[in-house]
Write a protein that holds these residues in place. Sequence first.
Motif, PDB file in Angstrom:
ATOM      1  N   ARG A   1     -45.111  79.091   5.905  1.00 28.40           N
ATOM      2  CA  ARG A   1     -46.552  78.938   5.720  1.00 28.40           C
ATOM      3  C   ARG A   1     -46.910  78.294   4.386  1.00 28.40           C
ATOM      4  O   ARG A   1     -48.030  77.895   4.171  1.00 28.40           O
ATOM      5  CB  ARG A   1     -47.251  80.304   5.817  1.00 28.40           C
TER       6      ARG A   1
ATOM      7  N   SER B   1     -46.991  70.253  16.544  1.00 28.21           N
ATOM      8  CA  SER B   1     -46.006  71.301  16.288  1.00 28.21           C
ATOM      9  C   SER B   1     -46.370  72.160  15.084  1.00 28.21           C
ATOM     10  O   SER B   1     -45.839  73.254  14.926  1.00 28.21           O
ATOM     11  CB  SER B   1     -44.617  70.674  16.072  1.00 28.21           C
ATOM     12  N   GLN B   2     -47.282  71.679  14.224  1.00 32.05           N
ATOM     13  CA  GLN B   2     -47.727  72.493  13.090  1.00 32.05           C
ATOM     14  C   GLN B   2     -48.963  73.316  13.444  1.00 32.05           C
ATOM     15  O   GLN B   2     -49.247  74.317  12.796  1.00 32.05           O
ATOM     16  CB  GLN B   2     -47.993  71.600  11.878  1.00 32.05           C
ATOM     17  N   CYS B   3     -49.731  72.876  14.426  1.00 31.06           N
ATOM     18  CA  CYS B   3     -50.835  73.642  15.027  1.00 31.06           C
ATOM     19  C   CYS B   3     -51.719  74.318  13.973  1.00 31.06           C
ATOM     20  O   CYS B   3     -51.771  75.538  13.854  1.00 31.06           O
ATOM     21  CB  CYS B   3     -50.254  74.692  15.970  1.00 31.06           C
ATOM     22  N   ARG B   4     -52.449  73.522  13.224  1.00 32.67           N
ATOM     23  CA  ARG B   4     -53.244  74.074  12.137  1.00 32.67           C
ATOM     24  C   ARG B   4     -54.254  73.050  11.640  1.00 32.67           C
ATOM     25  O   ARG B   4     -54.245  71.883  12.058  1.00 32.67           O
ATOM     26  CB  ARG B   4     -52.340  74.483  10.971  1.00 32.67           C
TER      27      ARG B   4
ATOM     28  N   CYS C   1     -43.658  85.119  11.602  1.00 28.54           N
ATOM     29  CA  CYS C   1     -43.163  83.789  11.938  1.00 28.54           C
ATOM     30  C   CYS C   1     -42.748  83.687  13.408  1.00 28.54           C
ATOM     31  O   CYS C   1     -43.156  82.784  14.131  1.00 28.54           O
ATOM     32  CB  CYS C   1     -41.988  83.429  11.026  1.00 28.54           C
TER      33      CYS C   1
ATOM     34  N   ARG D   1     -46.512  75.891   9.239  1.00 33.58           N
ATOM     35  CA  ARG D   1     -47.255  76.505  10.341  1.00 33.58           C
ATOM     36  C   ARG D   1     -48.484  77.197   9.774  1.00 33.58           C
ATOM     37  O   ARG D   1     -48.566  77.471   8.574  1.00 33.58           O
ATOM     38  CB  ARG D   1     -46.379  77.532  11.065  1.00 33.58           C
TER      39      ARG D   1
ATOM     40  N   TRP E   1     -45.699  83.869  15.757  1.00 31.16           N
ATOM     41  CA  TRP E   1     -46.500  82.636  15.765  1.00 31.16           C
ATOM     42  C   TRP E   1     -45.850  81.590  16.670  1.00 31.16           C
ATOM     43  O   TRP E   1     -46.515  80.987  17.518  1.00 31.16           O
ATOM     44  CB  TRP E   1     -46.622  82.085  14.338  1.00 31.16           C
ATOM     45  N   HIS E   2     -44.546  81.347  16.480  1.00 32.58           N
ATOM     46  CA  HIS E   2     -43.868  80.332  17.280  1.00 32.58           C
ATOM     47  C   HIS E   2     -43.904  80.682  18.761  1.00 32.58           C
ATOM     48  O   HIS E   2     -44.126  79.814  19.611  1.00 32.58           O
ATOM     49  CB  HIS E   2     -42.416  80.172  16.814  1.00 32.58           C
TER      50      HIS E   2
ATOM     51  N   VAL F   1     -42.102  73.487  19.378  1.00 34.76           N
ATOM     52  CA  VAL F   1     -42.587  74.609  18.568  1.00 34.76           C
ATOM     53  C   VAL F   1     -41.622  75.777  18.642  1.00 34.76           C
ATOM     54  O   VAL F   1     -41.329  76.438  17.640  1.00 34.76           O
ATOM     55  CB  VAL F   1     -43.991  75.047  19.027  1.00 34.76           C
TER      56      VAL F   1
END
Length: 516
Positions: A343, A459-462, A299, A289, A302-303, A336
């Motif tokens: 990270r 789902s990793q959104c980055r 964590c 993530r 973020w989710h 997610v």
Amino acid sequence: MSTIPIIDVFAGPGGLGEGFAGFQASKGFPFKILLSAEANHDAHSTLRLRAFQRALLTSGRDLSHLLGYYQGNHDEPYTQDTKGIWEEASQEALCLELGSTNGDKRLYKELESRLDASKPWVLIGGPPCQAYSIAGRVRNKGNADYVPSNDSRHFLYQEYLRIISEYRPSVFVMENVRGMLSCKIDGKLIAHQILEDLACAGDRCSLKSGQGYRIYSLVSSTYFEHGKDVSKVDTKEFVVKSEEYGVPQARHRVILLGVRNDIDVRPGRLSRRGGPFVEEVISDLPLLRSGFSREGDDCDKWHSHVATQLWDLASCAREAGMPELAEDLDEYGFMVQSNSLDRDAQEKRAGGLSTDLPPLLNEWLTGIWPEACFNHETRTHMASDLRRYAYAAVFARTYGRYPKGVDDFSLPGLAPAHENWTTGKFADRFRVQQEGRTATTITSHIAKDGHYYIHPDPSQCRSLTVREAARIQTFPDDYFFSGPRTSQYTQVGNAVPPYLARQIAEIVYDLLQQSN
């Protein structure tokens, strides 16, 4: 033929040199980097570590301590037992600036003492390209005091030329950006000037039979030599499109192959092989993530935030009459929420690289530590950008294209607070590296932000990590990049794809074998 020395100047982190050093012929590794020169301290540190690792492998030493250094477990890469090898690697990788008095003095001193120019050797390198690039020239136009002929960066290739003139390599390989082809100085194309200068080895006045060079394209029958009308040369024939030669990105660069005139052999050309898709070279890496840049990294937070953004966007998409997109946004919101991603990661997932990759590329990328994973930590992103990244990645999977411009970013909370957003000039500001396609060009701009390099997995959104960018550039997984993460990105973005360089090395090797 005995080992062929390589001199690598303007080396960056060593992409071009890695291709030559890593090329294996039937009787072993024919090329050895004698010297590499780079001005940037972080890139030089990367070069030195790679030289040290190669030397350890050659000497049969244990590499476990170096692995521990890469993983952050040791302060120094060497032990007392390997310190001598480290010092030798420091003599191979030089930190110096070509074009400066001290840098030139040191390089030529080393060449005089260590290079036997009477035997076959190869010069490689890519003079800095900021002055030639389209983006660089646009920036320069905004400076009323800018005079192209006064910009010394346009003439750094002359430092490369000086080495050719002084030491006359059997072959040279020079790489630069495609923008060089349209760049003009005092009304003359700089590409034509470079071709003429290289063909004459820097001295037209005293050029004698056999002294100059023939400059070949690696992808067509085009070549240039002294006496030909350079204005008739189609310089676009010197452009190599990496995605057509096994590299998973659309990287188009000018590559010139110079062969000394007394070598009466015409070089071969690169063999076409389609580049693999993005997911085939990065999907086996650990799922990560991103982080929060302002809200405080956590964590669970973020989710929760990303899932909430996806669900809110799903509701907005339904109201906008986009049911298919809304369904996918909802689905990824639940995904997610149920995941628990870190990270950073030091271990790869089981399974390794995609079995769909060509065996040679698979072997090239794997490296000597299949279980290790370096330079694979994520950036932090603002909450507003997380909304955009998640949306863009889902949009790309739903519609098979990345969202572009005002119309595609019409849902609430997506349009950036940019005064020129509605003009269309920044339509590509948020770009997903799409599955089922080769990546867009990895450039040094990736060091500034990740908007143009959004990971294809929603789902990793980055944005991409340094390791993922390095994979797309075809650096082996055991290639460690030194310095702060921003510098690591810059190094990767400025490099020549090593897998492409390996194919060039094969052409050079075959040519020298035939001439011998």
